[in-house]
Design an enzyme around this catalytic site. Structure first.
Site, PDB file in Angstrom:
ATOM      1  N   ARG A  81       0.832  -1.204   0.000  1.00 33.87           N
ATOM      2  CA  ARG A  81       0.000   0.000   0.000  1.00 33.87           C
ATOM      3  C   ARG A  81       0.868   1.257   0.000  1.00 33.87           C
ATOM      4  NH1 ARG A  81      -4.438   0.247   4.593  1.00 33.87           N
ATOM      5  NH2 ARG A  81      -2.643   0.838   5.863  1.00 33.87           N
ATOM      6  N   LYS A 183      -2.618   6.432   1.305  1.00 40.28           N
ATOM      7  CA  LYS A 183      -2.374   6.955   2.651  1.00 40.28           C
ATOM      8  C   LYS A 183      -1.473   8.187   2.588  1.00 40.28           C
ATOM      9  CE  LYS A 183      -2.068   4.766   7.191  1.00 40.28           C
ATOM     10  NZ  LYS A 183      -3.252   5.373   7.776  1.00 40.28           N
ATOM     11  N   GLU A 219     -16.054   6.272   5.184  1.00 40.99           N
ATOM     12  CA  GLU A 219     -15.246   5.812   6.317  1.00 40.99           C
ATOM     13  C   GLU A 219     -15.084   6.960   7.284  1.00 40.99           C
ATOM     14  OE1 GLU A 219     -11.094   4.950   5.569  1.00 40.99           O
ATOM     15  OE2 GLU A 219     -11.058   6.234   3.819  1.00 40.99           O
TER      16      GLU A 219
HETATM   17  N1  PLP Z   1      -8.937   4.380   6.841  1.00 38.53           N
HETATM   18  C1  PLP Z   1      -8.104   5.378   7.158  1.00 38.53           C
HETATM   19  C2  PLP Z   1      -8.420   6.736   6.660  1.00 38.53           C
HETATM   20  C3  PLP Z   1      -6.966   5.111   7.934  1.00 38.53           C
HETATM   21  O1  PLP Z   1      -6.133   6.095   8.258  1.00 38.53           O
HETATM   22  C4  PLP Z   1      -6.712   3.804   8.366  1.00 38.53           C
HETATM   23  C5  PLP Z   1      -5.528   3.488   9.136  1.00 38.53           C
HETATM   24  O2  PLP Z   1      -4.567   3.011   8.657  1.00 38.53           O
HETATM   25  C6  PLP Z   1      -7.614   2.803   8.018  1.00 38.53           C
HETATM   26  C7  PLP Z   1      -8.715   3.125   7.254  1.00 38.53           C
HETATM   27  C8  PLP Z   1      -7.407   1.401   8.471  1.00 38.53           C
HETATM   28  O3  PLP Z   1      -6.449   0.755   7.694  1.00 38.53           O
HETATM   29  P1  PLP Z   1      -5.632  -0.469   8.252  1.00 38.53           P
HETATM   30  O4  PLP Z   1      -6.608  -1.477   8.690  1.00 38.53           O
HETATM   31  O5  PLP Z   1      -4.830  -0.928   7.101  1.00 38.53           O
HETATM   32  O6  PLP Z   1      -4.812   0.058   9.373  1.00 38.53           O
HETATM   33  C1  COI Z   2      -3.659   3.433  11.633  1.00 42.07           C
HETATM   34  O1  COI Z   2      -4.658   2.837  12.044  1.00 42.07           O
HETATM   35  O2  COI Z   2      -2.561   2.903  11.568  1.00 42.07           O
HETATM   36  C2  COI Z   2      -3.729   4.800  11.194  1.00 42.07           C
HETATM   37  O3  COI Z   2      -2.873   5.201  10.475  1.00 42.07           O
HETATM   38  C3  COI Z   2      -4.795   5.653  11.652  1.00 42.07           C
HETATM   39  C4  COI Z   2      -4.254   6.930  12.187  1.00 42.07           C
HETATM   40  C5  COI Z   2      -5.286   7.962  12.000  1.00 42.07           C
HETATM   41  C6  COI Z   2      -3.788   6.791  13.578  1.00 42.07           C
END
Ligand code: PLP
Ligand code: COI
Length: 340
Positions: A81, A183, A219
């Site tokens: 990612r 991200k 989200e």
């Molecule tokens: N959506 C957003 C905007 C996020 O910042 C995060 C955090 O990483 C997620 C979703 C969740 O992603 P993940 O499960 O890969 O941590």
């Molecule tokens: C994560 O869950 O790792 C994120 O990056 C979310 C962040 C807003 C703390």
């Protein structure tokens, strides 16, 4: 030996640990990278990251398992990612194999900061990358730094497993052909005013709608969302403008393959919110945080699971996911990456 920290009372915050990783990109290539003790960065005043926000990041965790191993959860998906994000931001992707190696090196170097099994805390790992040389016209940098630091953390939302309240804001998070699916730091800069405003009004987070039609659930600022229908089906928004959460993708698999539940990714309309019996935020930081209430411009939607505890299915998903992460349950092949 683990550090002498009150692990059970940690919140989600930065704590300086002993070591971090740095690799620099110059003249078209990444250098060998190294571990350093210095947590500070000196930059030119006109660095691309400072003027034009050319920066992105990842988030994953290291856990101490039941049998005292230190592991990460699906870090290969974070590496991929981050490479996808880098391409969208015209940054040179950091090689995915090297991403995994850097994560391993930093966690190993800070092994005493990995919280003990059963403490409720974990070691948050933050890989990030930014354009570092001076750029005045609007164009990508030619020099970059890739870094990884770690910090022990507790629950993202105060109160741990207590259900939270979301509101549907009038702000947008991501444009239809923008950067919502990667991200990029800029997505989070976009969300700062909206989160401060949500907190000032007594809400824990914003539940963003799609910015084109403002009818579909997307989200929150830092997590994806799952719902449970009255028939115990797990549904989650399908959208090209949300971050493809690794936790959410894993939960959908867990729902189907460990719990025998139907799991569907589809468009979800704000109008449907009254039909669900459970809702939760999912992400590395959020893990699986139950939602008790959603405020849609003054209209309150109360999830039948209530404000006292997780819904039953949310709890099962949480127990199964964390069981896999902490070594209590057999993981699907390739999900657990051993550090030591
Ligand atoms: N959506 C957003 C905007 C996020 O910042 C995060 C955090 O990483 C997620 C979703 C969740 O992603 P993940 O499960 O890969 O941590
Ligand atoms: C994560 O869950 O790792 C994120 O990056 C979310 C962040 C807003 C703390």
């Amino acid at each position: 030996m683990a550090k002498d920290i009150d692990w059970g009372n940690l919140g989600f915050g930065y704590m300086k640990t002993d070591y971090r990783y740095v690799s620099e990109y110059k003249n078209g290539k990444w250098d060998d990278g190294a571990i350093t003790a210095d947590e500070n960065i000196v930059l030119n005043e006109c660095a691309c990251v400072l003027q034009y926000a050319q920066t992105c990041f990842e988030g994953l965790k290291a856990y101490r398992t039941k049998d005292n191993k230190v592991v990460c959860f699906r870090p290969d998906l974070n590496a991929k990612r981050m490479a996808d994000t880098a391409k969208r931001l015209e940054m040179p992707p950091f090689p995915e194999e090297r991403f995994l190696d850097a994560v391993k090196k930093v966690v190993k170097a800070n092994i005493e900061w990995v919280p003990p099994y059963g403490s409720g805390a974990s070691l948050y790992i933050r890989p990030y990358m930014f354009g570092s040389n001076a750029v005045m016209g609007v164009k990508p940098a030619t020099e970059y730094q890739f870094r990884v630091f770690v910090s022990p953390v507790g629950p993202y939302f105060k109160g741990g497993a207590k259900p939270i309240t979301l509101r549907i804001p009038d702000f947008d998070r991501a444009a239809p052909r923008g950067t919502g699916h990667v991200k990029a730091g800029l997505n989070y800069a976009m969300s700062l005013h909206a989160i401060v405003d949500a907190h000032n009004n007594g809400f824990n987070e914003n539940m963003y709608l799609d910015s084109k039609t403002r009818t579909k659930v997307e989200e929150t600022g830092g997590a994806n969302i799952i719902f449970v229908t009255k028939d115990n089906e797990i549904v989650t928004p399908k959208s090209s403008t949300i971050l493809p959460s690794i936790t959410r993708r894993s939960l959908m698999y867990v729902a189907e393959h460990y719990l025998g539940l139907k799991a569907t990714e589809r468009e979800i309309y704000a109008e449907e919110l009254n039909d669900f019996k459970e809702c939760a935020l999912c992400g590395t930081a959020a893990v699986l945080s139950p939602v008790g209430k959603i405020n849609d411009h003054g209209k309150e939607i109360l999830l039948p699971s209530g404000m006292e505890k997780s819904g039953e299915i949310t709890q099962k998903l949480y127990d199964t996911l964390t069981g896999i992460q902490m070594g209590r349950l057999e993981p699907p092949k390739g999900w657990i990456f051993e550090i030591n």
